[in-house]
Design a protein around this motif. Structure first.
Motif, mmCIF file in Angstrom:
data_model
loop_
_atom_site.group_PDB
_atom_site.id
_atom_site.type_symbol
_atom_site.label_atom_id
_atom_site.label_comp_id
_atom_site.label_asym_id
_atom_site.label_seq_id
_atom_site.Cartn_x
_atom_site.Cartn_y
_atom_site.Cartn_z
ATOM 1 N N SER A 227 68.502 66.517 -15.547
ATOM 2 C CA SER A 227 67.933 66.537 -16.898
ATOM 3 C C SER A 227 68.984 66.309 -17.976
ATOM 4 O O SER A 227 68.649 65.996 -19.116
ATOM 5 C CB SER A 227 67.231 67.880 -17.149
ATOM 6 O OG SER A 227 68.168 68.946 -17.205
ATOM 7 N N ALA A 228 70.256 66.467 -17.606
ATOM 8 C CA ALA A 228 71.330 66.340 -18.594
ATOM 9 C C ALA A 228 72.066 65.004 -18.524
ATOM 10 O O ALA A 228 72.948 64.742 -19.342
ATOM 11 C CB ALA A 228 72.327 67.487 -18.396
ATOM 12 N N LEU A 229 71.705 64.143 -17.584
ATOM 13 C CA LEU A 229 72.421 62.875 -17.416
ATOM 14 C C LEU A 229 72.075 61.870 -18.508
ATOM 15 O O LEU A 229 70.970 61.873 -19.053
ATOM 16 C CB LEU A 229 72.109 62.275 -16.043
ATOM 17 C CG LEU A 229 72.657 63.040 -14.833
ATOM 18 C CD1 LEU A 229 72.232 62.361 -13.549
ATOM 19 C CD2 LEU A 229 74.171 63.143 -14.896
ATOM 20 N N ASP A 230 73.039 61.021 -18.811
ATOM 21 C CA ASP A 230 72.836 59.978 -19.819
ATOM 22 C C ASP A 230 71.926 58.876 -19.278
ATOM 23 O O ASP A 230 71.689 58.777 -18.060
ATOM 24 C CB ASP A 230 74.186 59.373 -20.232
ATOM 25 C CG ASP A 230 75.080 60.398 -20.932
ATOM 26 O OD1 ASP A 230 74.527 61.313 -21.573
ATOM 27 O OD2 ASP A 230 76.313 60.270 -20.813
ATOM 28 N N GLU A 231 71.451 58.028 -20.187
ATOM 29 C CA GLU A 231 70.534 56.962 -19.803
ATOM 30 C C GLU A 231 71.220 55.853 -19.007
ATOM 31 O O GLU A 231 70.534 55.016 -18.419
ATOM 32 C CB GLU A 231 69.885 56.357 -21.049
ATOM 33 C CG GLU A 231 68.970 57.337 -21.784
ATOM 34 C CD GLU A 231 68.301 56.705 -23.000
ATOM 35 O OE1 GLU A 231 68.598 55.516 -23.279
ATOM 36 O OE2 GLU A 231 67.503 57.390 -23.659
ATOM 37 N N ASP A 232 72.548 55.853 -18.966
ATOM 38 C CA ASP A 232 73.242 54.799 -18.226
ATOM 39 C C ASP A 232 73.403 55.149 -16.743
ATOM 40 O O ASP A 232 74.132 54.487 -16.006
ATOM 41 C CB ASP A 232 74.615 54.504 -18.844
ATOM 42 C CG ASP A 232 75.561 55.696 -18.790
ATOM 43 O OD1 ASP A 232 75.090 56.807 -18.474
ATOM 44 O OD2 ASP A 232 76.765 55.510 -19.071
ATOM 45 N N VAL A 233 72.714 56.209 -16.295
ATOM 46 C CA VAL A 233 72.755 56.620 -14.894
ATOM 47 C C VAL A 233 71.372 56.424 -14.275
ATOM 48 O O VAL A 233 70.377 56.919 -14.792
ATOM 49 C CB VAL A 233 73.179 58.093 -14.747
ATOM 50 C CG1 VAL A 233 73.195 58.492 -13.274
ATOM 51 C CG2 VAL A 233 74.547 58.324 -15.372
ATOM 52 N N THR A 234 71.316 55.684 -13.182
ATOM 53 C CA THR A 234 70.071 55.499 -12.440
ATOM 54 C C THR A 234 70.074 56.443 -11.248
ATOM 55 O O THR A 234 70.974 56.387 -10.412
ATOM 56 C CB THR A 234 69.935 54.043 -11.953
ATOM 57 O OG1 THR A 234 69.918 53.170 -13.091
ATOM 58 C CG2 THR A 234 68.654 53.860 -11.155
ATOM 59 N N ILE A 235 69.067 57.325 -11.183
ATOM 60 C CA ILE A 235 69.045 58.387 -10.187
ATOM 61 C C ILE A 235 68.065 58.094 -9.065
ATOM 62 O O ILE A 235 66.943 57.652 -9.293
ATOM 63 C CB ILE A 235 68.668 59.732 -10.833
ATOM 64 C CG1 ILE A 235 69.801 60.229 -11.730
ATOM 65 C CG2 ILE A 235 68.352 60.781 -9.787
ATOM 66 C CD1 ILE A 235 71.023 60.689 -10.958
ATOM 67 N N GLY A 236 68.511 58.358 -7.852
ATOM 68 C CA GLY A 236 67.622 58.345 -6.697
ATOM 69 C C GLY A 236 67.728 59.709 -6.017
ATOM 70 O O GLY A 236 68.813 60.089 -5.575
ATOM 71 N N LEU A 237 66.642 60.474 -6.009
ATOM 72 C CA LEU A 237 66.649 61.815 -5.434
ATOM 73 C C LEU A 237 65.933 61.807 -4.089
ATOM 74 O O LEU A 237 64.773 61.413 -3.988
ATOM 75 C CB LEU A 237 65.965 62.806 -6.379
ATOM 76 C CG LEU A 237 65.821 64.249 -5.879
ATOM 77 C CD1 LEU A 237 67.184 64.854 -5.585
ATOM 78 C CD2 LEU A 237 65.071 65.089 -6.907
ATOM 79 N N ILE A 238 66.635 62.253 -3.052
ATOM 80 C CA ILE A 238 66.093 62.274 -1.694
ATOM 81 C C ILE A 238 66.094 63.708 -1.197
ATOM 82 O O ILE A 238 67.138 64.367 -1.178
ATOM 83 C CB ILE A 238 66.935 61.394 -0.751
ATOM 84 C CG1 ILE A 238 67.026 59.962 -1.290
ATOM 85 C CG2 ILE A 238 66.361 61.404 0.656
ATOM 86 C CD1 ILE A 238 68.033 59.102 -0.561
ATOM 87 N N ASN B 86 73.019 44.794 -9.714
ATOM 88 C CA ASN B 86 72.269 44.441 -10.927
ATOM 89 C C ASN B 86 72.278 45.578 -11.941
ATOM 90 O O ASN B 86 72.363 45.343 -13.151
ATOM 91 C CB ASN B 86 70.827 44.076 -10.563
ATOM 92 C CG ASN B 86 70.720 42.738 -9.860
ATOM 93 O OD1 ASN B 86 71.600 41.891 -9.996
ATOM 94 N ND2 ASN B 86 69.660 42.544 -9.088
ATOM 95 N N GLU B 87 72.168 46.815 -11.441
ATOM 96 C CA GLU B 87 72.233 47.967 -12.351
ATOM 97 C C GLU B 87 73.594 48.011 -13.041
ATOM 98 O O GLU B 87 73.688 48.282 -14.238
ATOM 99 C CB GLU B 87 71.991 49.271 -11.573
ATOM 100 C CG GLU B 87 70.559 49.477 -11.121
ATOM 101 C CD GLU B 87 69.609 49.609 -12.293
ATOM 102 O OE1 GLU B 87 69.660 50.630 -13.002
ATOM 103 O OE2 GLU B 87 68.804 48.665 -12.504
ATOM 104 N N TYR B 88 74.643 47.740 -12.284
ATOM 105 C CA TYR B 88 75.994 47.730 -12.851
ATOM 106 C C TYR B 88 76.126 46.643 -13.913
ATOM 107 O O TYR B 88 76.729 46.862 -14.974
ATOM 108 C CB TYR B 88 77.010 47.519 -11.736
ATOM 109 C CG TYR B 88 78.443 47.425 -12.219
ATOM 110 C CD1 TYR B 88 79.118 48.547 -12.666
ATOM 111 C CD2 TYR B 88 79.108 46.191 -12.217
ATOM 112 C CE1 TYR B 88 80.426 48.463 -13.107
ATOM 113 C CE2 TYR B 88 80.413 46.106 -12.659
ATOM 114 C CZ TYR B 88 81.072 47.244 -13.109
ATOM 115 O OH TYR B 88 82.359 47.155 -13.550
ATOM 116 N N ALA B 89 75.548 45.495 -13.637
ATOM 117 C CA ALA B 89 75.598 44.388 -14.607
ATOM 118 C C ALA B 89 74.872 44.743 -15.898
ATOM 119 O O ALA B 89 75.218 44.236 -16.979
ATOM 120 C CB ALA B 89 74.985 43.128 -13.985
ATOM 121 N N GLU B 90 73.883 45.655 -15.801
ATOM 122 C CA GLU B 90 73.119 46.083 -16.977
ATOM 123 C C GLU B 90 73.754 47.298 -17.657
ATOM 124 O O GLU B 90 73.177 47.859 -18.594
ATOM 125 C CB GLU B 90 71.680 46.427 -16.561
ATOM 126 C CG GLU B 90 70.870 45.243 -16.052
ATOM 127 C CD GLU B 90 70.567 44.236 -17.156
ATOM 128 O OE1 GLU B 90 70.494 44.660 -18.326
ATOM 129 O OE2 GLU B 90 70.431 43.039 -16.843
#
Length: 295
Positions: free
Chosen positions: A69-80, A121-125
């Protein structure tokens, strides 16, 4: 319902001791603060592998939810959560967590290329991908080694992909095994979340009581000592015992959970204490006097 009875009786806005992980109730003990700092450090430094362990019910999942909930928008999360299986199956879990299509007929090479393209691609964005694997002790040696291979996607200068492994204490032993020597070398940050001591248990219980509008004194110090002894300081077990103790107190119209309430609860045998202080509450624990009190 017994729970509704005691929330109304004590004037709580909600149950203070539910078993579901809830970041709003997070109690920042010294151990939890340090564990969270390790998680934040892992994210900030783009650590390839961060490992956090703790006993069942120690609060690991709650910490993860707080972190997400505290991460910035530049982080894409995958929760397993609770992933099992060997090579190939884990990759499908990863793709599902990231919202990447994976068809049953796709072979491993096709699936991995799809995953790699997504990360790049995420890194490029301007974003980087973080995979959080909860209950990671369930993964096989083969699956953990596959996770290490995932980090090869990272370039020489930048970390495109980070892995956070959260699990029970045996995860530490698994990671330290000779078969995972290369995996262990990529672990930058690690922390083991210990149970609460008595002082922390007292503060934890009072914190949750006050969070729902209580005074914090609804459970006496002597009762808290009994709860600590029975639970071993494990938050989930503390919650189970406190929840039942409040039900017992309300059913007897006691405004404070005293040591006598705890003695009665323990004597009624509604839970089983294991060797490591784990407490398993029996299903549908209903005290006879509850029916009368609810009329």
């Amino acid at each position: 319902m017994a729970a509704e009875l005691y929330t109304s009786f004590f004037g709580f806005s909600e149950r203070p001791f539910t078993l579901l992980p809830d970041p709003d109730f997070l109690f920042w003990s010294e151990n939890h603060s340090r564990a969270f700092s390790v998680l934040e450090y892992g994210i900030a430094t783009r650590s390839p592998l961060t490992v956090v362990t703790g006993e069942i019910g120690a609060g690991k999942t709650t910490l993860i939810q707080k972190l997400l909930s505290a991460l910035d928008e530049d982080v894409t999360i995958g929760l397993i959560s609770n992933a099992q299986g060997g090579r190939g199956e884990l990759l499908r879990w990863v793709l599902y967590a990231l919202g990447i299509n994976a068809h049953s007929q796709d072979d491993y090479i096709t699936l991995f290329k799809r995953f790699q393209d997504f990360v790049i691609n995420e890194y490029a964005e301007g974003r980087h991908v973080v995979l959080v694997i909860d209950e990671a002790q369930n993964l096989s040696i083969e699956a953990l080694e596959e996770l290490r291979m995932f980090t090869n996607i990272n370039s020489n200068k930048d970390e495109l992909l980070q892995l956070i492994l959260v699990g029970q204490p045996e995860l530490r032993d698994i990671v330290a095994s000779p078969a995972l020597a290369q995996f262990a070398q990529r672990v930058t940050a690690t922390y083991h979340l210990k149970p609460l001591d008595f002082k922390q248990t007292k503060a934890y219980i009072q914190h949750r009581l006050m969070h729902v509008g209580g005074t914090g004194n609804e459970i006496s110090v002597y009762a808290i000592k009994s709860i600590f002894d029975e639970s071993g300081g494990v938050p989930r077990m503390i919650n189970k015992l406190c929840d039942l103790a409040l039900v017992y107190a309300a059913s007897s119209e006691n405004r404070v959970v005293g040591i006598n309430v705890m003695r009665e609860l323990v004597a009624d045998g509604l839970f089983i204490k294991t060797r490591d202080h784990g407490v398993y509450v029996l299903e549908n624990p209903v005290k006879p006097s509850l029916d009368k009190a609810a009329e």
